[in-house]
Design an enzyme around this catalytic site. Structure first.
Site: not given
Ligand code: IPM
Ligand code: MG
Length: 347
Positions: A242, A186, A136, A246, A218
């Site tokens: 993020d 990851k 970001y 959601d 994942d």
């Protein structure tokens, strides 16, 4: 106690209005609410999504109640003038590095979740998302390669101190809950994630009572819909947090229910629903204000240390939902103000 109210764009002003009504109904002595422009609304009025006066107001406040930013009219502006830069700027300027996003299934919403009721009922988790680093805030750009092709690039990085301080927030949160922390990364592909994992393991030594696990992002996305009940606290970086937050919102029925706190070192915090500005329904009085009302409850808890009042608001929302109060997001017919009224009645 000064609270900056930054309602922003789209449905931001309508949902924030209901949260302000709830705060005012508590009749807290010495509570001062001060409004400021932010996002596309601020750009249109003052030429910048985060005008200096708004930043000053935020700095001078004990906490910020935030609506939403994002306006399709502004999508073609240079990136630094887009509405989203306002929230990113506030997070960075005020050092709001720890984002808490709780997700819990409310009684009565078992059938609203995208998951089977028996799977959804077990959800009671907290996502702790790092908010000041990662891809970001790295260098980025669009450049032309020697052969003429355009290339977009964004630099992902985490310094060890950044990982350490968010890891501490994750472990401390776990200590106050079921003492389970899952660190999501990851590390099988990214060096940034390898360092993340190494540092989280170092910090774990300070919290021997917390059971620490690691999960690739994942797999975490899959586990979140397969068996979300396995999670207590999840700690992760800015980008993965993020996305997963959601996803978690849909698992509990609606993104219109998820509140968040973005905390700095100390008591300063910004509180906002995790949903966006929803331009398609803006101004129609259709949005569910519960996520913003629940964000106001988090504000009372984390920045003002008013635990009793925070719980009162959360109980009022839970009772309203148990009573069948439903907006369009949950298949009901009630509008923004009617949902606010119902919460106020229970309060
Ligand atoms: C969020 C939002 C923001 C983010 C956007 C509006 C910049 O999606 O708070 O989750 O990506 O952090
Ligand atoms: Mg998001």
């Amino acid at each position: 106690m000064k609270i900056a109210v930054l309602a922003g764009d789209g449905i931001g002003p309508e949902v924030t209005r209901e949260a302000v009504r709830v705060l005012e109904a508590l009749r807290l002595p010495d509570l001062v609410l001060l409004e400021g422009d932010v996002g596309g609304a601020a750009y249109k009025r003052q030429g910048h999504p985060l005008p200096p006066e708004t930043l000053e107001l935020a700095r001078a406040s004990d906490a910020i109640l935030f609506g939403a930013v994002g306006d399709p009219d502004c999508d073609n502006l240079e990136r630094h003038l887009r509405p989203e830069q306002a929230i990113l700027g506030l997070r960075k300027e005020l050092g709001l590095f720890a984002n808490l996003r709780p997700a819990k299934l409310f009684k009565g919403l078992e059938n609203a979740s995208a998951l089977r009721p028996e799977v959804a009922s077990a959800i009671d988790l907290l996502i702790v998302r790092e908010l000041n680093g990662d891809v970001y805030f790295g260098e980025k750009g669009i450049r032309t390669l020697p052969d003429g092709r355009r290339q977009g690039w964004d630099m992902m990085s985490y310094a060890e101190d950044e990982v350490r301080r968010i890891a501490h927030v994750g472990f401390k949160a776990a200590m106050g809950r079921r003492r389970k922390l899952c660190s999501v990364d990851k590390a099988n592909v990214l060096e940034t994630s390898q360092l993340w994992r190494d540092v989280v393991i170092e910090v774990a030594k300070d919290y021997p009572e917390v059971e620490l696990t690691h999960m690739y992002v994942d797999n975490a996305a899959m586990q979140l819909v397969r068996n979300p009940g396995q999670f207590d606290v999840v700690v992760t970086g800015n980008l993965f947090g993020d996305i997963l937050s959601d996803q978690a919102s849909m698992c509990v029925g609606s993104i219109g229910l998820l509140a968040s706190a973005s905390l700095a070192e100390g008591d300063m915090g910004l509180y906002e629903p995790i949903h966006g500005s929803a331009p398609d329904i803006a101004g129609k009085g259709l949005a569910n204000p519960m996520a913003t009302i629940l964000s106001a409850a988090m504000l009372l808890r984390h920045s003002l240390h008013l635990e009793v009042e925070a719980s009162r608001i959360e109980t009022a929302v839970a009772r309203a939902l148990a009573d069948g109060v439903r907006g369009g997001d949950l298949g009901g017919k009630l509008g923004t103000a009617a949902i606010g009224d119902a919460v106020l009645e229970h309060l």
